[in-house]
Write an enzyme that holds these catalytic residues in place. Structure first.
Site, mmCIF file in Angstrom:
data_model
loop_
_atom_site.group_PDB
_atom_site.id
_atom_site.type_symbol
_atom_site.label_atom_id
_atom_site.label_comp_id
_atom_site.label_asym_id
_atom_site.label_seq_id
_atom_site.Cartn_x
_atom_site.Cartn_y
_atom_site.Cartn_z
ATOM 1 N N ASP A 66 0.819 -1.290 0.065
ATOM 2 C CA ASP A 66 0.003 0.029 0.006
ATOM 3 C C ASP A 66 0.826 1.253 -0.018
ATOM 4 O OD1 ASP A 66 -2.738 0.404 -0.180
ATOM 5 O OD2 ASP A 66 -2.662 1.417 1.546
ATOM 6 N N GLU B 43 0.452 11.157 5.359
ATOM 7 C CA GLU B 43 0.182 9.764 5.054
ATOM 8 C C GLU B 43 1.318 8.766 4.746
ATOM 9 O OE1 GLU B 43 -3.532 8.806 3.363
ATOM 10 O OE2 GLU B 43 -2.694 6.955 2.224
ATOM 11 N N GLU C 265 -11.255 6.295 -2.530
ATOM 12 C CA GLU C 265 -11.299 6.617 -1.192
ATOM 13 C C GLU C 265 -12.519 5.833 -0.220
ATOM 14 O OE1 GLU C 265 -8.406 7.640 -0.478
ATOM 15 O OE2 GLU C 265 -8.106 9.910 -1.253
ATOM 16 N N GLU D 95 -9.668 -2.844 -6.181
ATOM 17 C CA GLU D 95 -9.573 -3.003 -4.702
ATOM 18 C C GLU D 95 -9.771 -4.480 -4.109
ATOM 19 O OE1 GLU D 95 -8.861 -0.617 -2.245
ATOM 20 O OE2 GLU D 95 -8.635 0.980 -3.748
HETATM 21 C C1 LIG Z 1 -5.431 0.220 -2.799
HETATM 22 C C2 LIG Z 1 -5.774 1.297 -1.842
HETATM 23 N N1 LIG Z 1 -6.970 1.987 -2.058
HETATM 24 C C3 LIG Z 1 -7.289 3.420 -1.415
HETATM 25 C C4 LIG Z 1 -6.272 3.651 -0.493
HETATM 26 C C5 LIG Z 1 -6.814 4.967 0.284
HETATM 27 N N2 LIG Z 1 -6.382 6.274 -0.220
HETATM 28 C C6 LIG Z 1 -5.225 6.617 0.010
HETATM 29 O O1 LIG Z 1 -4.734 6.461 0.917
HETATM 30 C C7 LIG Z 1 -5.283 3.093 -0.276
HETATM 31 N N3 LIG Z 1 -4.316 3.937 0.674
HETATM 32 N N4 LIG Z 1 -4.933 1.819 -0.927
#
Ligand SMILES: Cc1ncc(CNC=O)c(N)n1
Length: 227
Positions: free
Chosen positions: A55, A96, A148, A218
């Site tokens: 991530d 972040e 998001e 996702e």
């Molecule tokens: C795979 C994925 N999807 C959404 C997010 C959330 N957006 C930013 O942080 C994230 N971090 N990773």
């Protein structure tokens, strides 16, 4: 009944209608076994570490994507406040990335040696495909909202009453499950709904497809992390 539901959906906005229409995929993305295992405390920590490293790489690729949506807003938006919403989202990615580095060292994950897995590469390539000037602002911001809101809904679920999220994962869940991030997602959703009201049929189709692609990526991302 049918008409009543449709009217309700219209009052709620197109995004709500789409989430109802695609609720199976939406649930697959926001209630994935990996998330449920965080929520019930049975999470395999190797899965968590794999997710963390991958991530981090995803978020680094996400920064230019959000920037590209911001750029489209400045050029194409009919509303001044869009830029401010997107700028706040971009700004929070600074903290972040710092958080990922801190969290990685806490878990002994060496970020400099993480190799992106194919699923992650495919997702990042999808983001890149939305960055070109040929992609409409409406389509790009629909994808951003979907990306998001899936994290917001997933991690907020791990903070609900009755969840047994391990304390060492609470900060992770807070990062995306907190109320401020929830409000950011709602602001994005309002922009998307406003844009979709004025979209052509072709744009509507493209935006809905973008939502579906995000949902698929996702789910794959969670699957990959679970190993
Ligand atoms: C795979 C994925 N999807 C959404 C997010 C959330 N957006 C930013 O942080 C994230 N971090 N990773």
């Amino acid at each position: 009944m049918e008409a009543g539901l449709e009217q309700l959906a219209e009052a709620e906005g197109t995004t709500a209608t789409w989430l109802k229409k695609h609720h199976l995929m939406y649930t697959a993305a926001t209630r994935h076994p990996l998330i449920l295992s965080i929520r019930d405390g049975s999470i395999d920590l190797d899965s968590f570490k794999r997710w963390l490293g991958q991530d981090y790489l995803f978020v680094r690729a996400f920064v230019p994507f959000v920037s590209s949506v911001l750029l489209k807003a400045c050029r194409e938006s009919d509303n001044n406040s869009d830029m401010e919403v997107l700028l706040s989202g971009l700004a929070s990615l600074n903290g972040e990335i710092k958080w990922f580095k801190k969290e990685a060292s806490k878990w002994g994950v060496v970020l400099s040696s993480i190799v992106p897995q194919k699923v992650n590469q495919d997702y990042c390539r999808f983001l890149e495909s939305l960055m070109g000037p040929d992609v409409e602002y409406t389509v790009a911001i629909t994808a951003l909202w979907a990306i998001e809101v899936i994290y917001q809904q997933s991690f907020a679920h791990c903070l609900e009453e009755g969840s047994r999220t391990p304390p060492e994962l609470a900060e992770t869940c807070q990062r995306w499950g907190n109320e401020g991030f929830g409000q950011y997602c709602q602001s994005l959703q309002k922009i998307v709904d406003r844009r979709l009201l004025r979209a052509t049929d072709e744009e509507l189709k493209k935006a809905e497809v973008a939502l579906l692609r995000v949902l698929e990526h996702e789910v794959e991302f969670w699957n990959m992390s679970q190993g």
